[in-house]
Each structure stands twice: as structure tokens, then as C-alpha cells.
Scaffold this motif. Structure first.
Motif: not given
Lengths: 277, 319
Positions: A209, A212, A216, A221-224, A227, A230, A232, A244, A275, B191, B211, B250, B252-253
Motif C-alpha cells: 500500500e 503504490v 503511483q 495494485y488492485e487486490p481484487e 494479489p 504490478i 512498470r 507481499v 514491514k 470481470k 486503494l 496479501g 483481498s480487503p
């Protein structure tokens, strides 16, 4: 930093002798198939510790890629890390990470220079599959080096799965030989490595987090969706997947040096987002 | 009657301002058609044409005769402000020629360049209506779509996919993110494709989004499940604490939020099963199980201090 495996034991014996190589040192030792071109360097710079910190990194990469599984394999040409790539001097502020990304996959293409009849290839060759309704190429596999090739009717071929540039070239040559033995006038034109994938572990967890937020314009970073983060990188143009756990995957390189350079660029950034718990 | 003009009408309209007070919001007196500066009283705009609708029409009134002669209210922000003329089908006998066909047969295509855009706006409106999104999100989505459409960098992609991705981005930007799965539920696009278009649009418009956090979804999921406010607050606290203590790296929220809701509901009187929560949140129940296993060991620390336990912490289900 210098583990005994990395340095050449013969050199350590002659460490006290500065300057020219001692006559007793065998140059063409099986332990250093590639290093002969560079052996003068560490001997001359024995006094400068900093330079030595840089060179083991290059040596390590070379020794790692030695195909010890094929003792009979002699390289057709030296790896790209021969004298033409200059060794960058270590800047006093930063130190090298000591971690070298391992190559996992090399994708290369070659032109066999003649039209091929995929049906005969599929019927006569071993380990070949051809399903024209699904895909318009013959998928052939060989066991050593473990690779897969897509052979198209135009005569062009894609070779994937090799772990080093040498292996990829060797495998492509083997496929060309198979095609040649089947009766086609196969040549070996324009062998080119298209993509190299490497991976490594920074050995500490990373705050994605934070990364990103600060980077940015480079990161996604889109956890959905995925995971990992990315990243570039613009120079060199490499895409890094940062997880992570601290594992990093680097891809999009045309030469090995780009992977190493990209990792050296990202390592200090990742250290900043370690971390703490 | 004085009607105040909206200050942020949009960049498409030409701005009139008082020459002495450029920052003052002009007051519109539509009786006389003037725009008046409130600071000095200068009449800035004269004989301003009202672009609202002519008559107010309500759905419960008998709609046999629509008295509006000017059509819908103009939407200058998004339409490129076209001023075409349309001829509708006639009503009297004179509108038919000798064979019984009507003269002026087809309405000429009103704006072929914006036809696709109007179609997309309609699609966006339909999608947003399915999940009851407010007008501001729809407007933002329309704006985003217009920007993307004018840029033409994503021209090859299906307009519906771009519209869905714009809807996702608009929800995110307004601070009320919807999950990709929720957008999928109201769209025909997969999706994967929405995700691809999402990344492309962010790159094309050079924007970024914040985020997602676990708290963004709590109120929606909990109210869909019918959980009381106490449980919702507890679940929010649990999820936040779990992320702070890094118990679920790691993950997803959404999964963490679902597991937190499960833990909170199991500790209260309103117990919900993993399947129910999985249905609402769009996560598989094995995913909830995995995340729950990670937060279960520290369950005692995760609950808010003032929580009333119906089931004590040690009696929480262990999966």
C-alpha cells in the motif's frame, strides 16, 4: 560476501601473489568455463575491496547459469556479460543487494527458412501434438533442455521454457535438427530472444500500500484483480510483479542485464517499504 | 422568483461573469431573463434563453398530450451541444401522402457522432439504476465516459465494457467503491474485461484511484444481511484491527471484511452462515474460511472493548 563456492579456489591460493597469473594456475579449469576472459580483473584489484564486491555478483550469475547438467556442453559463445558490458563501479552510498534474480523462462524465436508441412511433422516426430482446429501450429517438446516449441507452417518457430540463453539456443537448434531429419531443408536464421523472466526473493515482507501511494505513476495494485503489485519500470523497460511475501518476478527483458539492472533499481525502493512488525 | 445559478455547471458552458467581480456567483432572474451580479447589481447577461424544459411533466398525469414543444432539457455538458431539427410523425390527415404512407418518414439521425455516446449513457443509466446509484455517480460516470470516448485511445473496446469500467471508477472516486463483482452483476461484461478496461482508462486519463479498504463495504454488506448497527460497527473494528496487526497479509480487503462480518455476527445474536455472507459479498465461502482461520487466533484482541457478546470469544466456531 564471498562464499567459497563463488570464488575460484585456485585464485585464493595465489591471493598473495599480486600482478600476473602464476604459471601454476590452470587457466582452462573445468570450474571456470566462462570466467577465463575476466580472471585478470579480480587479481589486479585485490587491494580495492569495493570493486570485489561488485565482481562476485557477476561471477555468481555466470556460475549459476553454467549448465552443469550437461557436462559435454560447450558454449557456442560467451554470455553477454563478457567484457563488452562494463562493470559499474559501486557508489559509496549504496551497496549491492547481494541477491541475484534467477532466470525462470526464456522465449525465443527462430526462422527455419522453409515452408513446413505440419501434418507430416506431427505424424512422424515424437512428442509432437497438432490440433489445427484449436491452434495452427505443431507443439513439440524435448526433454533436455526441458522446452516446448511452437512450429508454424511458415517455417517460423517459438521456443519457450529454457532457463538460460544458451539452453534456449541449444533447444532451438535441437528442434531445427528434428525438423531437418524429417526431410525439410531447415536452416537456423535470425535466432532472437524475445522475452526473459526472472524471479527472486528479497527475504522481507513488503508494504504494497505504501509503495503504490508513492510510486503511483508506475504501480498498479488492485487486490481484487491480482494479489501482487504490478510495477512498470521505465528504464529499463521491465515489468515487475511484487508480492507481499517479498517475492519479485521480473519480465519483459530482452537481455539478462536488464533484469539485473531492474532489480538493482527496485531493491532500495523495496527496502524503504519493509514491514516493520 | 429568483433562481440561483449553479456555480459548477460544467466547463462546456461559456462562463459569463461580472467584469468587476469575476468571482461572484451570478443570480439569475428568469422572469426578465437577466443574470445579475449580487455584489454590484450589474446586469451581466441579457435576454438569456432558458434551456430547461418548457413544461413540467409528471408520470401520474394523463400523458396523452405532451404539451412540451421543445423536447427534453438540453444536456450541454455531454452532448457537444447540437442544434439539429427533428420532424416527428404528424397527427392530422395532411401528414399522409396519397398512398397512405406518412410524409417525412424517418426522423433524420440526430447526431450520428454522438449516437454511440448517447447509447452508452442510456446503458450507464440502466446499470446504475439496478444498484440504485445516486445521480452524482451517474453524472461522474457520464463525464468519464465522455473523456474516454473523445480521447479515442480505447476505441476498439466494447462501449459497454468501457461504460462498466467508468461506472466502477466513478464509484471509487466518490468514495463509495463497488466491487468488480457487483458491477459484473449489473453488466453483461466479464470481470476480466472490466478489469482490463479499468486499467486502460486509468492510464488514458492519467488519473489514479485510492486503494480500497475494508471499511468501504461494511455498511452495504451488513445492511444487505440485515445485521444491526452494533454488529456492523464491531465488524468494521475487527477488520481494521486485523489489517493493522497484519494478520491477513496479501488477502483481498473484501475477503477480510467478509471474515470480520462472520466473526462479529457469530459473536452476536444474529448469526449468519459463511454461505450467506459469501453470497452478499461475492466471495467464496472457502475464502471466508481461510481469512477467518487467520484472524481467529487473535479474536479476543480484535473485538471492540464495548462489545456485548452473545456468544463469548472462546465459543466462537473454529473452522
Amino acid at each position: 560476501l564471498r562464499s567459497p563456492q563463488k570464488t575460484f579456489p585456485i585464485q585464493q591460493k595465489s591471493a598473495t601473489v599480486t600482478g600476473a597469473m602464476t604459471p601454476g594456475m590452470p587457466i582452462f579449469s573445468p570450474m571456470m568455463p566462462y570466467g577465463t576472459g575476466l580472471t585478470p580483473q579480480p587479481q589486479q584489484q585485490q587491494q580495492q575491496q569495493q570493486q570485489q564486491q561488485q565482481t562476485p555478483q557477476l561471477y555468481h550469475s555466470q556460475t549459476v547459469t553454467t549448465t552443469t547438467a550437461l557436462p559435454g556442453n560447450t558454449p557456442m559463445y560467451t554470455t553477454p556479460l563478457t567484457p563488452m558490458t562494463p562493470i559499474t563501479p559501486a557508489t559509496p552510498a549504496s551497496e549491492s543487494s547481494g541477491i541475484v534474480p534467477q532466470l525462470q523462462n526464456i522465449v525465443s524465436t527462430v526462422n527455419l527458412g522453409c515452408k513446413l508441412d505440419l501434418k507430416t511433422i506431427a505424424l512422424r516426430a515424437r512428442n509432437a501434438e497438432y490440433n489445427p482446429k484449436r491452434f495452427a501450429a505443431v507443439i513439440m517438446r524435448i526433454r533436455e533442455p526441458r522446452t516446448t516449441a511452437l512450429i508454424f507452417s511458415s517455417g517460423k518457430m517459438v521456443c519457450t521454457g529454457a532457463k538460460s540463453e544458451e539452453q534456449s539456443r541449444l533447444a532451438a537448434r535441437k528442434y531445427a535438427r528434428v525438423v531437418q531429419k524429417l526431410g525439410f531443408p531447415a536452416k537456423f536464421l535470425d535466432f532472437k530472444i524475445q522475452n526473459m523472466v526472472g524471479s527472486c526473493d528479497v527475504k522481507f515482507p513488503i508494504r504494497l500500500e505504501g509503495l503504490v501511494l508513492t510510486h503511483q505513476q508506475f504501480s498498479s495494485y488492485e487486490p481484487e484483480l491480482f494479489p501482487g503489485l504490478i510495477y512498470r519500470m521505465i528504464k529499463p523497460r521491465i515489468v515487475l510483479l511484487i508480492f507481499v511475501s517479498g517475492k519479485v518476478v521480473l519480465t519483459g527483458a530482452k537481455v539478462r542485464a536488464e533484469i539485473y539492472e531492474a532489480f538493482e533499481n527496485i531493491y532500495p525502493i523495496l527496502k524503504g517499504f519493509r514491514k516493520t512488525t | 422568483m429568483i433562481e440561483c445559478s449553479r456555480g459548477s455547471v460544467g466547463d462546456a458552458l461559456p462562463k459569463v461573469q461580472c467584469p468587476n467581480h469575476p468571482d461572484a456567483l451570478l443570480v439569475e432572474d428568469y422572469r426578465a431573463g437577466d443574470m445579475i451580479c449580487p455584489e454590484c447589481g450589474l446586469v451581466v447577461g441579457d435576454r438569456v434563453i432558458d434551456v430547461g424544459s418548457e413544461w413540467r411533466t409528471f408520470s401520474n398525469e394523463k400523458a396523452t398530450k405532451d404539451p412540451s414543444r421543445v423536447g427534453d432539457a438540453q444536456n450541454p455538458l455531454l452532448n457537444g451541444g447540437d442544434l439539429t431539427t427533428m420532424i416527428s410523425k404528424g397527427t392530422g390527415a395532411a401528414s399522409f401522402d396519397e398512398f397512405g404512407n406518412s410524409k417525412y418518414q424517418n426522423r433524420r439521425t440526430m447526431s450520428s457522432s454522438d449516437r454511440a455516446m448517447l447509447n452508452a449513457f442510456k446503458e450507464i443509466s440502466t446499470m446504475a439504476d439496478r444498484i440504485n446509484l445516486p445521480r452524482n455517480i451517474i453524472d461522474r460516470t457520464n463525464n468519464l465516459f465522455k473523456q474516454v470516448y473523445e480521447q479515442k485511445s480505447l476505441k476498439g473496446r466494447s462501449n459497454d465494457a468501457i461504460a462498466s469500467a467508468c461506472l466502477y471508477i466513478a464509484c471509487r472516486q466518490e468514495g463509495v467503491p463497488r466491487t468488480f463483482k457487483e458491477i459484473c452483476a449489473v453488466s453483461r461484461i466479464s470481470k476480466k474485461e472490466i478489469g482490463r478496461c479499468f486499467k486502460l482508462i486509468l492510464k488514458a486519463l492519467e488519473t489514479s484511484v485510492d486503494l480500497i479498504t475494508t471499511g468501504d463495504f461494511m455498511s452495504r454488506f451488513c445492511s444487505n444481511l440485515g445485521l444491526p448497527k452494533q454488529v456492523q460497527m464491531a465488524a468494521t473494528y475487527i477488520a481494521r484491527k486485523a489489517v493493522e496487526l497484519d494478520l491477513v497479509p496479501g488477502r483481498s480487503p473484501i475477503s477480510v471484511a467478509a471474515a470480520a462480518i462472520y466473526m462479529a455476527s457469530q459473536a452476536s445474536a444474529e448469526k449468519k452462515t459463511q454461505k450467506e455472507i459469501g453470497d452478499i459479498a461475492g466471495v467464496a465461502d472457502v475464502t471466508i474460511r481461510q481469512s477467518y482461520r487467520l484472524i481467529y487466533p487473535r479474536a479476543a484482541d480484535l473485538f471492540p472493548p464495548d462489545f456485548k457478546f452473545d456468544t463469548p470469544v472462546d465459543k466462537l466456531p473454529q473452522l
